[in-house]
Enzyme design. Structure first.
Site, PDB file in Angstrom:
ATOM      1  N   ASP A 108       0.869  -1.176   0.000  1.00 55.72           N
ATOM      2  CA  ASP A 108       0.000   0.000   0.000  1.00 55.72           C
ATOM      3  C   ASP A 108       0.909   1.229   0.000  1.00 55.72           C
ATOM      4  O   ASP A 108       2.118   1.138   0.227  1.00 55.72           O
ATOM      5  CB  ASP A 108      -0.958  -0.010   1.200  1.00 55.72           C
ATOM      6  CG  ASP A 108      -2.173   0.908   0.958  1.00 55.72           C
ATOM      7  OD1 ASP A 108      -2.096   1.813   0.092  1.00 55.72           O
ATOM      8  OD2 ASP A 108      -3.202   0.740   1.648  1.00 55.72           O
TER       9      ASP A 108
HETATM   10  C1  NOJ Z   1      -3.959   4.065   0.149  1.00 54.40           C
HETATM   11  C2  NOJ Z   1      -5.154   3.160   0.142  1.00 54.40           C
HETATM   12  O1  NOJ Z   1      -5.177   2.396   1.314  1.00 54.40           O
HETATM   13  C3  NOJ Z   1      -5.189   2.233  -1.075  1.00 54.40           C
HETATM   14  O2  NOJ Z   1      -6.420   1.552  -1.086  1.00 54.40           O
HETATM   15  C4  NOJ Z   1      -4.996   3.006  -2.337  1.00 54.40           C
HETATM   16  O3  NOJ Z   1      -5.047   2.151  -3.452  1.00 54.40           O
HETATM   17  C5  NOJ Z   1      -3.666   3.741  -2.271  1.00 54.40           C
HETATM   18  N1  NOJ Z   1      -3.677   4.652  -1.132  1.00 54.40           N
HETATM   19  C6  NOJ Z   1      -3.357   4.525  -3.535  1.00 54.40           C
HETATM   20  O4  NOJ Z   1      -4.190   5.625  -3.611  1.00 54.40           O
END
Ligand code: NOJ
Length: 791
Positions: A247
């Site tokens: 993530d």
């Molecule tokens: C953080 C989020 O938890 C995730 O779901 C997302 O894809 C990423 N940021 C990128 O924006």
């Protein structure tokens, strides 16, 4: 990461290099022809020289025909700078209980991502809803592993058929937002395998090309460097052949690659150092080769060079409308008040009637192509405007000059400031009477920033920031005049001055609008009184209530925010034909429920939600959705009510409820929910009969005995065995969404999956014995049952 752990991971990584993937230098293997730097460039994000506003980017290795790669959010539509089709929130998809719809939903995401220059979709999200107030419940597929698994598998297929790589996220046990970057989900292996992992496994078995490792720790180890999750289970047990990315900002070490993390996103804080780590002999180059090969294999699987189909706006809008209608759940309908027979003497109340709540907040937020308001969709059908009152005032009025040492701050409309203006206002704010004031900073035209480009502080405390991605008390709902709206309620004493500061940084290309507003205690009461007066004057009231679910923060509780409960209660007391339309992403408490005539859950219904809402209210469409999450009567009833379970103590959330998540908890503890898992009414009636069970085959007859066409989700539950080595729960074992015309009947055949008969103890163990097979219209509306010996 300490040295012992690294040694252990080196051993794990060696085991994980499957023969097929270690056979390097075969013809056609571009990785064997790459420099170390080129291989590493495939393993971490970089800055996109031609960004479309998406979340991530890889430069590729053009000299070897590996194209650049764009990775985009997300679960409810393509999140780039330009508008895209905003689909209903995934929770609405879950409520359809329909894998065929999930496949279509995935296909729309895939096609649209492809058209908008994207290659990897950062979706679906399939974390189980464990905490009823968790911020991202709207983004995921409910509380049941079987339901989530069937839907996520179908959605992955749809996304990938359209040519985008699907990324199933967030692996694993990422079930709430508060403290998500550090909290450890302390969860036993059986619970992981039975509740939190099956949907990921289903996505992998459906061929998902990528997995995203979550922010949190699992049993003390960050998910992004958790060898048990990333290597032993994902690759060892499930045979995953794709790549794992972190993530955003969830990577904590270069050595995470040894645990099975292939890619750091969105940059190379740790993984750029793989080049030196390999040169210095700390990480074997074969580990980098394997990771790079996993990425290249998926890119090749989805084809280069890419074809980019033209955007099918109209087709996708039609699909969004269909999904919104299919996911609507009719929770209550006393005396068949719905569907309405017309719009004569109908009054409309509530902010989301006028400002459509298209989707939830955070990385799943999509800039819609357009969005009609429910009020307009209804007026279109009525052929005239309908009487309306907000009931709760979210916009307020400009704070008057008499309360400010600076004079009124209202640079909106024709008084907007020139593009590029940067300005700070400081002064004092003094309330004329003691009470709770909703302080609001409103505006538009500020620079895009994580923190929000227009901010208000009071006595040094941040009150709100317009446009903040996470936190900042920034509303999802714009003001009536289209401005961003942020702020919170503060208690002010009459005559006491408070120091305030507003900072605003304007973007280069649009005028900057800034307004300091408030909702005074008197105005709050007046909004309620106006709504009650309107309710009295009408035969029927359509009352829209909402919450604003968002990534980055959980809701403080299960009550409707912004003082909506007293308004709903007062309106329902004033008019017995009050129909509540809910725009919430997850359960809310309903202290006013008994006074209402009907409740229709529309979720965050996407850009076509208004039309779907009007169609359902008027009976042009028939609700057929079912709740994918249990609605508790009160917060204390939820399985995660004890603080050690949520939000955790000293950084550890103990999943001590074990497998008793969602309805399993309410069943096992004999707690009556407000609305049970699987509940949802229809404008027609369904009759169940003729149950037979042969081995694992369940058969029954379903008949539409009403006078309208409609969809029923027939559900099969399996009771626990009389005795088992571990406590087992009654669980959903099969389901089917069936469309039937009036009078039509269909014989339904479903199979009990082996998993429903088993528990996990180092492997799946079937418990043979007598089990109750229940067939019904919800988990608590069982129409047929039979006890049979299963094995
Ligand atoms: C953080 C989020 O938890 C995730 O779901 C997302 O894809 C990423 N940021 C990128 O924006």
């Amino acid at each position: 990461m300490d040295v012992d752990r690294r040694t252990l991971l080196l051993a794990t990584a060696a085991v994980a290099l499957s023969p097929a993937l270690t056979a390097t230098a075969s013809t056609g293997d571009p990785v064997s022809r790459m420099t170390l730097e080129e291989k590493v460039s495939l393993l971490h994000g970089a800055t996109d020289p031609a960004s479309l506003g998406q979340a991530g980017y890889l430069p590729g290795v053009p000299r070897l025909g590996i194209p650049e790669v764009r990775l985009t959010d997300g679960p409810a539509g393509i999140r780039v700078t330009r508008p895209a089709t905003a689909l209903p929130a995934p929770v609405a998809l879950a409520a359809t209980f329909d894998p065929a719809t999930a496949r279509d939903y995935g296909r729309v995401l895939g096609e649209e991502g492809r058209s908008l220059g994207q290659d990897v979709l950062l979706a679906p999200m399939t974390n189980i809803v464990r905490v009823p107030q968790a911020g991202r419940n709207f983004e995921t597929l409910g509380e049941d592993p079987l339901l989530a698994g069937e839907l996520v598998a179908a959605e992955v297929r749809g996304i990938q058929e359209a040519g985008l790589i699907a990324t199933v996220k967030h692996y694993a046990a990422n079930n709430f937002e508060n403290g998500r970057q550090t909290v450890s989900a302390d969860v036993d292996e059986r619970t992981l395998r039975e509740i939190y992992l099956p949907a990921f496994e289903a996505a992998v078995r459906a061929g998902a090309g990528a997995v995203m490792a979550s922010y949190n720790r699992v049993n003390g180890v960050y998910a992004s460097e958790n060898a048990h999750l990333l290597t032993e289970i994902l690759r060892g047990d499930w045979g995953f052949r794709g790549f794992v990315m972190s993530d955003w900002g969830a990577t904590h070490s270069t050595e995470a690659i040894l645990a099975g993390l292939d890619m750091e996103m969105p940059s190379g804080t740790y993984f750029a150092a793989l080049v030196t780590a390999v040169r210095e002999g700390r990480i074997p180059e074969s580990v980098v080769d394997t990771a790079a090969r996993r990425v290249v294999t998926q890119l090749r699987r989805f084809g280069t060079p890419k074809t980019r189909p033209p955007l099918d706006r109209a087709g996708h809008a039609r699909a969004a409308r269909r999904f919104a209608a299919a996911g609507a759940v009719l929770l209550r309908n006393e005396n068949a008040v719905l569907p309405l027979t017309g719009l004569r003497s109908v009054a409309v109340i509530g902010p989301t009637a006028r400002s459509p709540l298209v989707g939830g907040g955070g990385s799943a937020h999509v800039v819609p192509e357009y969005a009609e308001s429910p009020l307009d969709a209804l007026a279109r059908r009525a052929g005239r405007p309908l009487p309306y009152a907000p009931g709760v005032d979210l916009d307020g009025v400009p704070v008057p000059a008499s309360a400010l040492s600076t004079g009124t701050i209202d640079f909106t409309g024709s008084a907007a400031l020139p593009a590029g203006t940067t300005r700070t206002w400081t002064g004092t704010l003094t309330a004329p009477e003691t009470g709770d004031y909703d302080l609001r900073i409103q505006g538009s035209g500020a620079v895009q920033s994580f923190q929000g480009g227009i901010s208000l502080t009071l006595d040094g405390t941040r009150i709100g920031s317009v446009g903040a991605i996470f936190g900042g008390n920034s509303r999802l709902l714009a003001t009536g005049d289209g401005l961003g709206n942020a702020g919170t309620v503060v208690h002010l004493e009459a005559g006491q001055p408070h120091q305030f500061t507003i900072t605003a940084t304007g973007a280069a290309d649009t005028p900057l609008q800034v307004r300091l507003a408030w909702v005074t205690p008197a105005r709050r009461q007046q909004a309620l009184d106006e709504a009650v007066a309107l309710a009295r004057s009408a035969r029927t009231v359509l009352l829209f209530a909402f919450n604003e679910g968002t990534e980055g923060q959980d809701r403080p509780g299960l009550a409707l925010p912004d003082n909506q409960d007293p308004v709903v209660a007062a309106v329902a007391a004033a008019n017995s034909r009050t129909v509540v339309v809910l725009n919430t992403g997850d359960p809310v408490t309903m202290p006013w429920l008994d006074r209402t005539a009907a409740v229709l859950q529309m979720w965050y219904p996407g850009q076509e939600g208004a039309d779907a809402t009007a169609a359902l209210l008027l009976g042009e469409a028939n609700p057929g959705g079912k709740l994918p999450v249990t609605y508790p009567k009160r917060e204390a009833d939820a399985p995660t009510a004890p603080p050690e379970r949520y939000p955790g103590v000293n950084g550890h959330a103990r999943y001590s409820e074990g497998i008793f998540v969602g309805y399993r908890h309410y069943d096992a503890h004999h707690v009556e929910p407000l609305f049970s898992f699987g509940h949802g009414l229809s404008y027609t009636r369904f009759h169940y009969s003729d149950l037979s069970v042969h081995g694992r085959q369940v058969e029954f007859l379903l008949r539409n005995t009403g006078d309208r066409a409609g969809a029923e989700v027939a559900q099969v539950y399996l009771g626990p065995p009389a005795s088992a080595p571990v406590p087992m729960a009654r669980q959903l074992a099969a389901f089917a969404r069936v469309e039937l015309r009036p009078g039509e009947s269909r014989r339904i055949r479903l199979e009990l999956p082996g998993r429903a008969l088993s528990y996990w103890s180092g492997g799946w163990r079937v418990v043979p014995g007598d089990r109750e097979v229940q067939v019904g219209s919800s988990s608590r509306d069982i129409r047929l049952n039979r006890t049979v010996f299963v094995h």
